[in-house]
Design a protein around this motif. Structure first.
Motif, PDB file in Angstrom:
ATOM      1  N   HIS A  42       0.859  -1.192   0.000  1.00 16.04           N
ATOM      2  CA  HIS A  42       0.000   0.000   0.000  1.00 16.04           C
ATOM      3  C   HIS A  42       0.892   1.237   0.000  1.00 16.04           C
ATOM      4  CE1 HIS A  42      -3.661  -2.229   0.662  1.00 16.04           C
ATOM      5  NE2 HIS A  42      -3.061  -2.910   1.621  1.00 16.04           N
ATOM      6  N   ILE A  43       0.560   2.174  -0.865  1.00 14.53           N
ATOM      7  CA  ILE A  43       1.293   3.437  -0.953  1.00 14.53           C
ATOM      8  C   ILE A  43       0.316   4.570  -0.664  1.00 14.53           C
ATOM      9  CG2 ILE A  43       2.595   4.983  -2.464  1.00 14.53           C
ATOM     10  CD1 ILE A  43       3.441   2.523  -4.046  1.00 14.53           C
ATOM     11  N   SER A  44       0.714   5.441   0.246  1.00 14.70           N
ATOM     12  CA  SER A  44      -0.143   6.587   0.561  1.00 14.70           C
ATOM     13  C   SER A  44       0.725   7.823   0.745  1.00 14.70           C
ATOM     14  CB  SER A  44      -0.950   6.324   1.827  1.00 14.70           C
ATOM     15  OG  SER A  44      -0.097   6.195   2.934  1.00 14.70           O
ATOM     16  N   VAL A  45       0.118   8.975   0.597  1.00 13.74           N
ATOM     17  CA  VAL A  45       0.784  10.251   0.831  1.00 13.74           C
ATOM     18  C   VAL A  45       0.499  10.659   2.273  1.00 13.74           C
ATOM     19  CG1 VAL A  45       0.910  12.677   0.175  1.00 13.74           C
ATOM     20  CG2 VAL A  45       0.566  10.926  -1.580  1.00 13.74           C
ATOM     21  N   GLU A  46       1.554  10.932   3.021  1.00 12.21           N
ATOM     22  CA  GLU A  46       1.424  11.346   4.417  1.00 12.21           C
ATOM     23  C   GLU A  46       1.390  12.869   4.467  1.00 12.21           C
ATOM     24  OE1 GLU A  46       0.950   9.210   6.837  1.00 12.21           O
ATOM     25  OE2 GLU A  46       1.207   7.480   5.536  1.00 12.21           O
ATOM     26  N   THR A  47       0.194  13.437   4.344  1.00 10.79           N
ATOM     27  CA  THR A  47       0.055  14.888   4.226  1.00 10.79           C
ATOM     28  C   THR A  47       0.534  15.623   5.477  1.00 10.79           C
ATOM     29  OG1 THR A  47      -2.259  14.695   4.864  1.00 10.79           O
ATOM     30  CG2 THR A  47      -1.797  14.819   2.525  1.00 10.79           C
ATOM     31  N   GLU A  48       0.296  15.076   6.646  1.00  2.11           N
ATOM     32  CA  GLU A  48       0.740  15.739   7.877  1.00  2.11           C
ATOM     33  C   GLU A  48       2.262  15.793   7.944  1.00  2.11           C
ATOM     34  OE1 GLU A  48       0.453  14.820  12.582  1.00  2.11           O
ATOM     35  OE2 GLU A  48      -1.442  14.724  11.465  1.00  2.11           O
ATOM     36  N   GLU A  49       2.913  14.695   7.620  1.00  2.00           N
ATOM     37  CA  GLU A  49       4.380  14.661   7.623  1.00  2.00           C
ATOM     38  C   GLU A  49       4.942  15.582   6.544  1.00  2.00           C
ATOM     39  OE1 GLU A  49       8.159  13.764   8.920  1.00  2.00           O
ATOM     40  OE2 GLU A  49       6.259  13.256   9.874  1.00  2.00           O
ATOM     41  N   THR A  50       4.283  15.643   5.390  1.00  2.00           N
ATOM     42  CA  THR A  50       4.715  16.525   4.308  1.00  2.00           C
ATOM     43  C   THR A  50       4.679  17.976   4.769  1.00  2.00           C
ATOM     44  OG1 THR A  50       3.897  14.987   2.634  1.00  2.00           O
ATOM     45  CG2 THR A  50       4.235  17.260   1.939  1.00  2.00           C
ATOM     46  N   GLU A  51       3.608  18.377   5.428  1.00  2.00           N
ATOM     47  CA  GLU A  51       3.485  19.748   5.929  1.00  2.00           C
ATOM     48  C   GLU A  51       4.570  20.071   6.958  1.00  2.00           C
ATOM     49  OE1 GLU A  51       1.760  22.567   5.183  1.00  2.00           O
ATOM     50  OE2 GLU A  51       1.302  21.368   3.410  1.00  2.00           O
ATOM     51  N   LYS A  52       4.844  19.133   7.859  1.00  5.40           N
ATOM     52  CA  LYS A  52       5.898  19.346   8.859  1.00  5.40           C
ATOM     53  C   LYS A  52       7.242  19.584   8.180  1.00  5.40           C
ATOM     54  CE  LYS A  52       3.987  16.514  12.588  1.00  5.40           C
ATOM     55  NZ  LYS A  52       4.184  15.281  13.364  1.00  5.40           N
ATOM     56  N   ARG A  53       7.541  18.778   7.170  1.00  7.23           N
ATOM     57  CA  ARG A  53       8.815  18.929   6.463  1.00  7.23           C
ATOM     58  C   ARG A  53       8.892  20.258   5.712  1.00  7.23           C
ATOM     59  NH1 ARG A  53      12.017  14.239   5.123  1.00  7.23           N
ATOM     60  NH2 ARG A  53      11.419  12.532   6.502  1.00  7.23           N
ATOM     61  N   LYS A  54       7.798  20.642   5.055  1.00 10.08           N
ATOM     62  CA  LYS A  54       7.768  21.928   4.344  1.00 10.08           C
ATOM     63  C   LYS A  54       7.998  23.084   5.314  1.00 10.08           C
ATOM     64  CE  LYS A  54       4.721  20.828   0.480  1.00 10.08           C
ATOM     65  NZ  LYS A  54       3.400  21.094  -0.116  1.00 10.08           N
ATOM     66  N   ASN A  55       7.313  23.036   6.454  1.00  4.49           N
ATOM     67  CA  ASN A  55       7.482  24.091   7.449  1.00  4.49           C
ATOM     68  C   ASN A  55       8.909  24.136   7.976  1.00  4.49           C
ATOM     69  OD1 ASN A  55       4.843  24.957   7.249  1.00  4.49           O
ATOM     70  ND2 ASN A  55       4.127  23.611   8.885  1.00  4.49           N
ATOM     71  N   ASN A  56       9.493  22.988   8.223  1.00  6.22           N
ATOM     72  CA  ASN A  56      10.872  22.927   8.711  1.00  6.22           C
ATOM     73  C   ASN A  56      11.841  23.534   7.694  1.00  6.22           C
ATOM     74  OD1 ASN A  56      12.987  22.248  10.478  1.00  6.22           O
ATOM     75  ND2 ASN A  56      13.316  20.318   9.401  1.00  6.22           N
ATOM     76  N   ILE A  57      11.666  23.182   6.432  1.00 10.21           N
ATOM     77  CA  ILE A  57      12.531  23.720   5.381  1.00 10.21           C
ATOM     78  C   ILE A  57      12.350  25.230   5.260  1.00 10.21           C
ATOM     79  CG2 ILE A  57      12.892  23.769   2.872  1.00 10.21           C
ATOM     80  CD1 ILE A  57      12.354  20.704   2.967  1.00 10.21           C
ATOM     81  N   ASN A  58      11.102  25.685   5.295  1.00  8.88           N
ATOM     82  CA  ASN A  58      10.846  27.135   5.219  1.00  8.88           C
ATOM     83  C   ASN A  58      11.488  27.873   6.389  1.00  8.88           C
ATOM     84  OD1 ASN A  58       9.446  27.154   2.814  1.00  8.88           O
ATOM     85  ND2 ASN A  58       7.473  26.833   3.798  1.00  8.88           N
ATOM     86  N   ASN A  59      11.394  27.311   7.582  1.00  5.62           N
ATOM     87  CA  ASN A  59      12.032  27.929   8.749  1.00  5.62           C
ATOM     88  C   ASN A  59      13.543  27.991   8.593  1.00  5.62           C
ATOM     89  OD1 ASN A  59       9.560  28.342  10.001  1.00  5.62           O
ATOM     90  ND2 ASN A  59       9.655  26.432  11.162  1.00  5.62           N
ATOM     91  N   LEU A  60      14.140  26.926   8.085  1.00  9.79           N
ATOM     92  CA  LEU A  60      15.580  26.930   7.858  1.00  9.79           C
ATOM     93  C   LEU A  60      15.980  27.976   6.809  1.00  9.79           C
ATOM     94  CD1 LEU A  60      16.318  23.097   7.825  1.00  9.79           C
ATOM     95  CD2 LEU A  60      17.101  24.738   9.527  1.00  9.79           C
ATOM     96  N   MET A  61      15.208  28.037   5.728  1.00 13.63           N
ATOM     97  CA  MET A  61      15.497  29.022   4.662  1.00 13.63           C
ATOM     98  C   MET A  61      15.387  30.445   5.222  1.00 13.63           C
ATOM     99  SD  MET A  61      16.184  27.504   1.745  1.00 13.63           S
ATOM    100  CE  MET A  61      15.694  28.593   0.445  1.00 13.63           C
ATOM    101  N   ASN A  62      14.339  30.693   5.998  1.00  9.99           N
ATOM    102  CA  ASN A  62      14.148  32.027   6.577  1.00  9.99           C
ATOM    103  C   ASN A  62      15.282  32.393   7.510  1.00  9.99           C
ATOM    104  OD1 ASN A  62      11.773  32.478   5.195  1.00  9.99           O
ATOM    105  ND2 ASN A  62      10.487  31.682   6.844  1.00  9.99           N
ATOM    106  N   SER A  63      15.785  31.445   8.280  1.00  9.03           N
ATOM    107  CA  SER A  63      16.879  31.737   9.208  1.00  9.03           C
ATOM    108  C   SER A  63      18.188  31.982   8.455  1.00  9.03           C
ATOM    109  CB  SER A  63      17.048  30.623  10.236  1.00  9.03           C
ATOM    110  OG  SER A  63      17.552  29.449   9.647  1.00  9.03           O
ATOM    111  N   LEU A  64      18.358  31.367   7.300  1.00  4.93           N
ATOM    112  CA  LEU A  64      19.573  31.568   6.515  1.00  4.93           C
ATOM    113  C   LEU A  64      19.588  32.910   5.782  1.00  4.93           C
ATOM    114  CD1 LEU A  64      20.052  28.046   4.901  1.00  4.93           C
ATOM    115  CD2 LEU A  64      21.557  29.139   6.571  1.00  4.93           C
ATOM    116  N   PHE A  65      18.435  33.347   5.364  1.00  5.32           N
ATOM    117  CA  PHE A  65      18.363  34.528   4.503  1.00  5.32           C
ATOM    118  C   PHE A  65      17.746  35.745   5.196  1.00  5.32           C
ATOM    119  CE2 PHE A  65      18.365  30.908   1.541  1.00  5.32           C
ATOM    120  CZ  PHE A  65      19.564  31.187   0.909  1.00  5.32           C
ATOM    121  N   LYS A  66      17.854  35.801   6.515  1.00  6.92           N
ATOM    122  CA  LYS A  66      17.359  36.978   7.226  1.00  6.92           C
ATOM    123  C   LYS A  66      18.186  38.201   6.847  1.00  6.92           C
ATOM    124  CE  LYS A  66      15.437  35.088  11.449  1.00  6.92           C
ATOM    125  NZ  LYS A  66      15.584  35.025  12.895  1.00  6.92           N
ATOM    126  N   ASP A  67      17.541  39.344   6.798  1.00  7.63           N
ATOM    127  CA  ASP A  67      18.256  40.596   6.484  1.00  7.63           C
ATOM    128  C   ASP A  67      18.960  41.122   7.711  1.00  7.63           C
ATOM    129  OD1 ASP A  67      17.592  40.638   3.840  1.00  7.63           O
ATOM    130  OD2 ASP A  67      15.717  41.725   4.176  1.00  7.63           O
TER     131      ASP A  67
END
Length: 67
Positions: A42-67
């Motif tokens: 069985h293959i399924s998309v884990e939407t909750e885990e996907t959102e957590k990962r997206k948020n984590n990546i966005n937070n990392l990107m924001n911390s790297l590129f702060k003005d």
């Protein structure tokens, strides 16, 4: 959720029947260890885990590129 049935194993690939009746070659390294002919996967998309990962990546990107 997609259902795959392992039809056969060939040259490092599992030839899987997809629930619609078509077939797909999936590398064995992408499947659980010990998969064999006749296994149902069985293959399924884990939407909750996907959102957590997206948020984590966005937070990392924001911390790297702060003005």
């Amino acid at each position: 959720m997609k259902t795959l049935i392992v039809d056969r194993i060939e040259a490092g690939f599992a030839v899987c029947e997809i629930e619609e009746g078509s077939f797909a070659d999936i590398p064995l390294k992408a499947l659980p260890n010990g998969v064999k002919e006749g296994d149902v996967i069985h293959i399924s998309v884990e939407t909750e885990e996907t959102e957590k990962r997206k948020n984590n990546i966005n937070n990392l990107m924001n911390s790297l590129f702060k003005d």
